[in-house]
Design a protein around this motif. Structure first.
Motif, PDB file in Angstrom:
ATOM      1  N   VAL A  36       0.837  -1.197   0.000  1.00  0.00           N
ATOM      2  CA  VAL A  36       0.000   0.000   0.000  1.00  0.00           C
ATOM      3  C   VAL A  36       0.875   1.251   0.000  1.00  0.00           C
ATOM      4  CG1 VAL A  36      -1.909  -1.168   1.147  1.00  0.00           C
ATOM      5  CG2 VAL A  36      -0.214   0.058   2.535  1.00  0.00           C
ATOM      6  N   SER A  37       2.147   1.086  -0.319  1.00  0.00           N
ATOM      7  CA  SER A  37       3.071   2.215  -0.339  1.00  0.00           C
ATOM      8  C   SER A  37       3.179   2.798  -1.744  1.00  0.00           C
ATOM      9  CB  SER A  37       4.463   1.788   0.129  1.00  0.00           C
ATOM     10  OG  SER A  37       5.393   2.835  -0.066  1.00  0.00           O
ATOM     11  N   GLU A  38       2.942   4.105  -1.856  1.00  0.00           N
ATOM     12  CA  GLU A  38       3.057   4.775  -3.152  1.00  0.00           C
ATOM     13  C   GLU A  38       4.499   4.888  -3.603  1.00  0.00           C
ATOM     14  OE1 GLU A  38       1.783   9.060  -2.326  1.00  0.00           O
ATOM     15  OE2 GLU A  38       1.561   8.012  -0.405  1.00  0.00           O
ATOM     16  N   CYS A  39       5.443   4.554  -2.722  1.00  0.00           N
ATOM     17  CA  CYS A  39       6.850   4.527  -3.131  1.00  0.00           C
ATOM     18  C   CYS A  39       7.122   3.372  -4.083  1.00  0.00           C
ATOM     19  CB  CYS A  39       7.754   4.383  -1.915  1.00  0.00           C
ATOM     20  SG  CYS A  39       7.675   5.739  -0.755  1.00  0.00           S
ATOM     21  N   LEU A  40       6.325   2.308  -3.976  1.00  0.00           N
ATOM     22  CA  LEU A  40       6.604   1.104  -4.735  1.00  0.00           C
ATOM     23  C   LEU A  40       5.692   0.913  -5.935  1.00  0.00           C
ATOM     24  CD1 LEU A  40       7.244  -1.531  -1.904  1.00  0.00           C
ATOM     25  CD2 LEU A  40       8.911  -0.187  -3.196  1.00  0.00           C
ATOM     26  N   THR A  41       4.431   1.251  -5.801  1.00  0.00           N
ATOM     27  CA  THR A  41       3.498   0.910  -6.865  1.00  0.00           C
ATOM     28  C   THR A  41       2.542   2.055  -7.158  1.00  0.00           C
ATOM     29  OG1 THR A  41       2.014  -0.840  -7.647  1.00  0.00           O
ATOM     30  CG2 THR A  41       1.755  -0.129  -5.358  1.00  0.00           C
ATOM     31  N   ASP A  42       1.668   1.865  -8.156  1.00  0.00           N
ATOM     32  CA  ASP A  42       0.737   2.905  -8.584  1.00  0.00           C
ATOM     33  C   ASP A  42      -0.670   2.602  -8.085  1.00  0.00           C
ATOM     34  OD1 ASP A  42       2.683   4.326 -10.085  1.00  0.00           O
ATOM     35  OD2 ASP A  42       2.479   2.879 -11.715  1.00  0.00           O
ATOM     36  N   PHE A  43      -1.420   3.678  -7.860  1.00  0.00           N
ATOM     37  CA  PHE A  43      -2.779   3.547  -7.352  1.00  0.00           C
ATOM     38  C   PHE A  43      -3.747   4.331  -8.230  1.00  0.00           C
ATOM     39  CE2 PHE A  43       0.110   2.925  -3.830  1.00  0.00           C
ATOM     40  CZ  PHE A  43      -0.383   1.776  -3.231  1.00  0.00           C
ATOM     41  N   LEU A  44      -5.025   4.077  -8.015  1.00  0.00           N
ATOM     42  CA  LEU A  44      -6.078   4.743  -8.775  1.00  0.00           C
ATOM     43  C   LEU A  44      -6.900   5.627  -7.849  1.00  0.00           C
ATOM     44  CD1 LEU A  44      -7.168   1.666 -10.926  1.00  0.00           C
ATOM     45  CD2 LEU A  44      -5.904   3.670 -11.718  1.00  0.00           C
ATOM     46  N   ALA A  69      -9.179   1.888 -14.175  1.00  0.00           N
ATOM     47  CA  ALA A  69      -7.922   1.517 -14.831  1.00  0.00           C
ATOM     48  C   ALA A  69      -8.044   1.718 -16.335  1.00  0.00           C
ATOM     49  CB  ALA A  69      -7.588   0.061 -14.530  1.00  0.00           C
ATOM     50  N   PRO A  70      -6.976   2.176 -16.998  1.00  0.00           N
ATOM     51  CA  PRO A  70      -7.011   2.369 -18.451  1.00  0.00           C
ATOM     52  C   PRO A  70      -7.310   1.061 -19.177  1.00  0.00           C
ATOM     53  CG  PRO A  70      -5.062   3.383 -17.479  1.00  0.00           C
ATOM     54  CD  PRO A  70      -5.691   2.543 -16.411  1.00  0.00           C
ATOM     55  N   ALA A  71      -7.874   1.170 -20.355  1.00  0.00           N
ATOM     56  CA  ALA A  71      -8.180  -0.016 -21.160  1.00  0.00           C
ATOM     57  C   ALA A  71      -6.912  -0.817 -21.407  1.00  0.00           C
ATOM     58  CB  ALA A  71      -8.810   0.405 -22.474  1.00  0.00           C
ATOM     59  N   GLY A  72      -6.997  -2.104 -21.189  1.00  0.00           N
ATOM     60  CA  GLY A  72      -5.859  -2.982 -21.417  1.00  0.00           C
ATOM     61  C   GLY A  72      -4.925  -3.115 -20.231  1.00  0.00           C
ATOM     62  N   ALA A  73      -5.136  -2.332 -19.199  1.00  0.00           N
ATOM     63  CA  ALA A  73      -4.276  -2.401 -18.015  1.00  0.00           C
ATOM     64  C   ALA A  73      -4.640  -3.622 -17.176  1.00  0.00           C
ATOM     65  CB  ALA A  73      -4.413  -1.134 -17.181  1.00  0.00           C
ATOM     66  N   GLU A  74      -3.710  -4.046 -16.346  1.00  0.00           N
ATOM     67  CA  GLU A  74      -3.991  -5.165 -15.454  1.00  0.00           C
ATOM     68  C   GLU A  74      -5.050  -4.756 -14.438  1.00  0.00           C
ATOM     69  OE1 GLU A  74      -1.063  -5.933 -12.248  1.00  0.00           O
ATOM     70  OE2 GLU A  74       0.166  -4.448 -13.289  1.00  0.00           O
ATOM     71  N   ALA A  75      -5.673  -5.750 -13.837  1.00  0.00           N
ATOM     72  CA  ALA A  75      -6.716  -5.476 -12.855  1.00  0.00           C
ATOM     73  C   ALA A  75      -6.131  -4.821 -11.615  1.00  0.00           C
ATOM     74  CB  ALA A  75      -7.422  -6.770 -12.476  1.00  0.00           C
ATOM     75  N   ALA A  76      -6.836  -3.832 -11.111  1.00  0.00           N
ATOM     76  CA  ALA A  76      -6.428  -3.185  -9.865  1.00  0.00           C
ATOM     77  C   ALA A  76      -7.037  -3.940  -8.692  1.00  0.00           C
ATOM     78  CB  ALA A  76      -6.872  -1.727  -9.856  1.00  0.00           C
ATOM     79  N   HIS A  77      -6.372  -3.901  -7.567  1.00  0.00           N
ATOM     80  CA  HIS A  77      -6.811  -4.621  -6.381  1.00  0.00           C
ATOM     81  C   HIS A  77      -7.267  -3.629  -5.314  1.00  0.00           C
ATOM     82  CE1 HIS A  77      -4.917  -8.384  -7.848  1.00  0.00           C
ATOM     83  NE2 HIS A  77      -4.028  -7.543  -8.363  1.00  0.00           N
ATOM     84  N   VAL A  78      -8.312  -3.978  -4.602  1.00  0.00           N
ATOM     85  CA  VAL A  78      -8.795  -3.149  -3.501  1.00  0.00           C
ATOM     86  C   VAL A  78      -8.278  -3.754  -2.199  1.00  0.00           C
ATOM     87  CG1 VAL A  78     -10.809  -2.330  -2.235  1.00  0.00           C
ATOM     88  CG2 VAL A  78     -10.836  -2.379  -4.735  1.00  0.00           C
ATOM     89  N   LEU A  79      -7.520  -2.951  -1.462  1.00  0.00           N
ATOM     90  CA  LEU A  79      -6.920  -3.409  -0.219  1.00  0.00           C
ATOM     91  C   LEU A  79      -7.435  -2.583   0.949  1.00  0.00           C
ATOM     92  CD1 LEU A  79      -3.203  -3.693  -1.433  1.00  0.00           C
ATOM     93  CD2 LEU A  79      -4.879  -5.550  -1.257  1.00  0.00           C
TER      94      LEU A  79
END
Length: 205
Positions: A36-44, A69-79
């Motif tokens: 859940v760290s914005e230092c490592l990954t992207d969020f929506l 999420a943009p078309a064609g992007a991987e699925a985002a996860h809700v944490l």
């Protein structure tokens, strides 16, 4: 999760798994890490640059964001992120000292306690600094935890027990401000990470 500790909901994020680079220090990590760290990954949402990003107050807000999420992007996860009850006052004070009277999802949730729910993924050690949440993986604490404490991550790149997360947080806090440690301004604490899976934004409470 331990039976002798309760957890308070801090907030929700909607984002992606972190894909560690192929380097020597990541050799003990899985190919995809829950964080859940914005230092490592992207969020929506991607264009949300407010001081509250990437946090959502409600599950419905996070689920709605996950479907942006943009078309064609991987699925985002809700944490969902849970804080041990014993650490709530400390985290709330840090957020309040930084943001003052401005509303923030984490502060709103911590002052109106609820319980996180979902599928337990494990514990992430987070470091708070002026509104930003660093991950223990940002500062090579993984290598220290492995060598000094014998601690290893699970198959999601998280720690399996609160005791292990506390050990890592204590180690990081004890070395703050030293040449080999983390910055003095960062305060480390354990966080329980739970995943809500795929949800229809129209069907959430």
């Amino acid at each position: 999760m331990t039976s002798d500790e309760t957890y308070v909901l801090a907030g929700y994020v909607a984002g992606y798994r972190w894909k560690p680079p192929a380097q020597s220090w990541t050799k003990h990590l899985p190919a995809a890490v829950v964080s859940v760290s914005e230092c490592l990954t992207d969020f929506l949402p991607e264009d949300d640059d407010t001081i509250t990003a990437p946090w959502h107050t409600t599950l419905q807000d996070a689920v709605s964001a996950s479907h942006q999420a943009p078309a064609g992007a991987e699925a985002a996860h809700v944490l969902a992120v849970g804080i041990p009850a014993s650490a709530v006052l400390g985290l709330a004070a840090m957020v309040k000292n930084w943001i003052g009277t401005c509303p923030h999802p984490i502060l709103s949730n911590l002052t109106q306690p609820g319980s996180p729910d979902g599928t337990v993924q494990g514990f992430e050690v987070l470091g708070f600094e002026t509104g930003r949440f660093h991950s223990w993986l940002c500062y090579d604490l993984l290598g220290e935890a492995f060598d000094k404490l014998g601690i290893r991550t699970n198959d999601r790149g998280l720690l399996d027990t609160l005791a292990e997360a506390r050990q890592v947080a204590d180690m990081a806090n004890s070395n703050r401000g030293t040449p080999e440690g983390t910055p003095e301004e960062v305060t480390w604490f354990p966080a329980l990470i739970m995943e809500r899976g795929y949800l229809d934004p129209e069907a959430t409470d």
